[in-house]
Design a protein around this motif. Structure first.
Motif, short mmCIF file in Angstrom:
data_model
loop_
_atom_site.label_atom_id
_atom_site.label_comp_id
_atom_site.label_asym_id
_atom_site.label_seq_id
_atom_site.Cartn_x
_atom_site.Cartn_y
_atom_site.Cartn_z
N GLU A 148 -33.10 11.11 30.78
CA GLU A 148 -31.72 10.73 31.02
C GLU A 148 -30.86 11.98 30.88
O GLU A 148 -31.01 12.73 29.90
N ILE A 149 -29.98 12.22 31.87
CA ILE A 149 -29.07 13.35 31.76
C ILE A 149 -28.05 13.03 30.67
O ILE A 149 -27.39 11.99 30.70
N ILE A 150 -27.95 13.91 29.66
CA ILE A 150 -27.02 13.69 28.56
C ILE A 150 -25.86 14.68 28.58
O ILE A 150 -24.87 14.46 27.88
N GLU A 151 -25.98 15.72 29.37
CA GLU A 151 -24.86 16.67 29.53
C GLU A 151 -24.92 17.22 30.94
O GLU A 151 -25.97 17.64 31.42
N TRP A 152 -23.76 17.22 31.58
CA TRP A 152 -23.64 17.71 32.96
C TRP A 152 -22.38 18.55 33.02
O TRP A 152 -21.27 18.02 32.95
N ASP A 153 -22.54 19.87 33.11
CA ASP A 153 -21.40 20.79 33.14
C ASP A 153 -21.68 21.91 34.14
O ASP A 153 -22.03 23.03 33.76
N PRO A 154 -21.57 21.59 35.46
CA PRO A 154 -21.86 22.60 36.48
C PRO A 154 -20.82 23.72 36.46
O PRO A 154 -19.67 23.46 36.15
N PRO A 155 -21.20 24.93 36.76
CA PRO A 155 -22.54 25.38 37.14
C PRO A 155 -23.31 26.00 35.98
O PRO A 155 -24.15 26.88 36.20
N THR A 156 -23.03 25.57 34.76
CA THR A 156 -23.69 26.24 33.63
C THR A 156 -24.74 25.42 32.90
O THR A 156 -25.74 25.97 32.48
N THR A 157 -24.56 24.11 32.73
CA THR A 157 -25.44 23.38 31.83
C THR A 157 -25.83 22.01 32.37
O THR A 157 -24.98 21.26 32.84
#
Length: 147
Positions: free
Chosen positions: A68-77
């Motif tokens: 499960e994606i728990i952190e989504w912070d494009p374009p870094t993490t």
């Protein structure tokens, strides 16, 4: 439960936006991640709460790694929680800009070792191979991102 941490990094000529785009194109994982095919199973694959499944192995021999994606912070993490029966823990990819251009790709895993005492005893033997395969995968990602 015993935890183990792996951290590898590779420099890429491509800028973070390009690397992150290829990294998070889940159906393309087999192009760079060694022995792995991934797909989105719920959500859009581009936000926290989305679910992924990756088969790691050859032919029918391997295992399913659900996440499960728990952190989504494009374009870094992008960070995932491994929720499968064999692989549990968290994985984080970071794509960091370099001053001279390009990026550094960092892959960190904090895993709950399976198989109890046997897993703890075997980990020192398996860890170097895992790190080498992770590093090879990141080099392939860096190359693919630069095309």
């Amino acid at each position: 439960m015993t935890h183990s941490r792996i951290r590898v990094s590779v420099d890429a000529a491509a800028e973070p936006e390009q690397v992150f785009s290829v990294l998070t194109d889940w159906p393309r994982h087999d192009e760079w991640m060694v022995l792995t095919r991934a797909r989105v199973t719920a959500g859009d694959g581009r936000s926290a709460g989305s679910r992924l499944a990756a088969f790691t192995g050859m032919g029918l021999l391997g295992f399913l790694d659900t996440m499960e994606i728990i952190e989504w912070d494009p374009p870094t993490t992008v960070a995932v929680r491994h929720t499968g029966r064999l692989v549990r823990g968290t994985g984080i990819f970071r794509v960091l800009p370099r001053e001279e251009g390009g990026s550094t790709i960092v892959w960190e895993e904090e895993l709950d070792l399976p198989f109890g005492p046997a897993g703890r005893l075997g980990w020192p033997l398996v860890r170097p191979a895992n790190e080498a395969l992770f590093r090879l995968s990141l080099r392939r990602l860096a190359e693919l991102s630069g095309r």
